[in-house]
Design an enzyme around this catalytic site. Structure first.
Site, short mmCIF file in Angstrom:
data_model
loop_
_atom_site.label_atom_id
_atom_site.label_comp_id
_atom_site.label_asym_id
_atom_site.label_seq_id
_atom_site.Cartn_x
_atom_site.Cartn_y
_atom_site.Cartn_z
N GLU A 117 -11.76 59.20 -76.83
CA GLU A 117 -10.53 59.01 -76.07
C GLU A 117 -10.86 58.49 -74.67
OE1 GLU A 117 -8.03 62.47 -76.13
OE2 GLU A 117 -8.05 62.62 -78.31
N ARG A 165 -8.09 68.20 -83.66
CA ARG A 165 -9.25 67.52 -83.10
C ARG A 165 -9.51 66.23 -83.87
NH1 ARG A 165 -8.25 70.47 -79.69
NH2 ARG A 165 -9.52 72.00 -78.58
N HIS A 181 -2.66 61.30 -76.89
CA HIS A 181 -2.94 62.71 -76.63
C HIS A 181 -1.84 63.35 -75.79
CE1 HIS A 181 -6.48 65.72 -76.60
NE2 HIS A 181 -5.35 66.37 -76.45
#
Length: 319
Positions: free
Chosen positions: A261, A232, A280
Site C-alpha cells: 500500500e 489483511r 484502505h
C-alpha cells in the site's frame, strides 16, 4: 511516595492521548514524553521509558530500553511488531483491537450494499444522460460468511442480521454468538465458503492465514458470491483472485487492504472488471486518536495499578 512512571508517546499526534490521561486523573502518576515519528528517542528517553505507545519501532530501539515493560500498539494488527528482531520477550505487547468498531462495520456494510444495489451504475449512466432500468438485488435472506468473528465481525453480524441476512462464520475458539447462526472452527472454512453469498475476510496476518484464499478455496465459493477483504492483504493470493473473477468462478471482489500500500499503479487489480479497489478506508475515523486514547488510558491505569492489561497480544498466535 511512588515515583511517576515514564511514558513515551511516539506519534505525530499525541494531544488526544495526553488529554485523555489528564481527564482520567493520571497526570500526577506519570511523566509523558512525546516524540514525532521521524525522530529517534534520545539516550535519556531510552534509559527511562517504562511504557511505549507507537505504531512500530525500528530494530535496536526496544533493546536499548532497559526499563521497558509495556508496549501499546496504535493498530490492531501487530505483524510489524512481531517482526522486530529485538522485541523483548518479557515486555507485554497490547494492540488496539476493537478500536475500529465505530467505523469499519459501517464501511463493510457499505461494500455489501455497493455490490447489491445499482447506485454506481446509475451514477455512471447519469454522466451520459442514460436512463437504464435495473433491479436492485436484495441482501435480505442472503448468507454472509465471516472468516474471523472478532469484535468487528460480531458488530457486522449484528447489523447484517437487522437487514435480514443469515450470518455464519469461523472463529479460532468457536462458541455461540448472538446474531450468528453457526460459529465454526477454521478447519470448517470450506463449509462457510460453500454456503455464503458474500464472504467477508477479517482474519489477522499470521503464517496460517497467509494466502488462505487461493485458487482451491475460491473454487469452493458460489459463482454468484462476492469476496470482501477488510482484514489483511496477505489473506489473498492476488493472481488466483484475478483469475477467479475473470473466469466467473466468483462474481467479484471488494478489496480494502493489499500486500503493498498504496497499491502500485501497474497492479492488475486496477483494471480487472469485477474487482473494486478501495484505498484502505475501512478502519480510519475522523476521531481515530480519541478512540484509541480511550483504550490507551484504560491500559495505562491498569499498568500503574498492577492489573492485567486489555487486548494483550498472544505472540504464538500472532494477534
Amino acid at each position: 511516595m511512588t515515583e511517576p512512571a515514564h511514558i513515551l508517546l511516539w506519534t505525530d499526534k499525541p494531544e488526544a492521548y495526553v488529554e485523555a490521561a489528564g481527564a482520567a486523573g493520571l497526570s500526577g502518576r506519570v511523566v509523558i514524553d512525546t516524540l514525532a515519528r521521524k525522530d529517534r528517542p534520545s539516550p535519556e528517553q531510552l534509559a527511562r521509558t517504562e511504557a511505549l505507545m507507537a505504531v512500530g519501532a525500528p530494530a535496536g530501539v526496544l533493546s536499548a530500553m532497559p526499563k521497558l515493560r509495556w508496549i501499546q500498539s496504535m493498530t490492531a494488527g501487530v505483524e510489524g511488531w512481531l517482526a522486530v528482531p529485538d522485541l523483548p520477550a518479557g515486555v507485554t505487547l497490547t494492540c488496539a483491537r476493537g478500536t475500529h468498531r465505530e467505523s469499519m462495520p459501517e464501511n463493510i456494510v457499505a461494500g455489501l450494499l455497493y455490490v447489491a444495489k445499482p447506485y454506481a451504475a446509475a451514477a455512471a449512466n447519469q454522466k451520459q444522460g442514460k436512463w437504464v432500468s435495473t433491479v436492485a438485488q436484495p441482501i435480505n435472506g442472503k448468507t454472509l460468511g465471516i472468516l474471523g468473528l472478532g469484535a468487528i465481525g460480531q458488530e457486522v453480524a449484528r447489523i447484517a442480521g437487522a437487514l435480514g441476512m443469515r450470518v455464519i462464520g469461523t472463529r479460532r475458539r468457536p462458541e455461540p454468538m448472538e446474531h450468528v447462526e453457526a460459529v465454526l472452527p477454521p478447519e470448517r472454512t470450506d463449509e462457510v465458503l460453500a454456503q455464503s453469498d458474500f464472504v467477508l475476510l477479517l482474519l489477522p496476518a499470521t503464517p496460517e492465514t497467509d494466502n488462505i484464499m487461493d485458487a482451491e478455496r475460491l473454487a469452493k465459493m458460489k459463482p454468484t458470491a462476492w469476496l470482501l477483504n477488510f482484514g489483511r492483504g496477505h489473506l489473498i493470493r492476488d493472481d488466483d483472485l484475478i483469475a477467479a473473477v475473470r473466469a466467473g468462478t466468483i462474481a467479484g471482489a471488494v478489496l480494502d487492504v493489499f500486500r503493498q500500500e498504496p497499491l502500485p499503479e501497474d497492479h492488475p487489480f486496477w483494471g480487472t472488471e469485477g474487482i473494486l479497489v478501495l484505498p484502505h478506508i475501512g478502519g480510519p475515523h475522523p476521531q481515530r486518536d480519541r478512540i484509541v486514547a480511550r483504550l490507551f488510558v484504560e491500559n495505562l491505569r491498569r499498568f500503574l495499578d498492577g492489573e492485567p492489561l486489555k487486548e494483550v497480544v498472544d505472540r504464538a498466535a500472532g494477534y
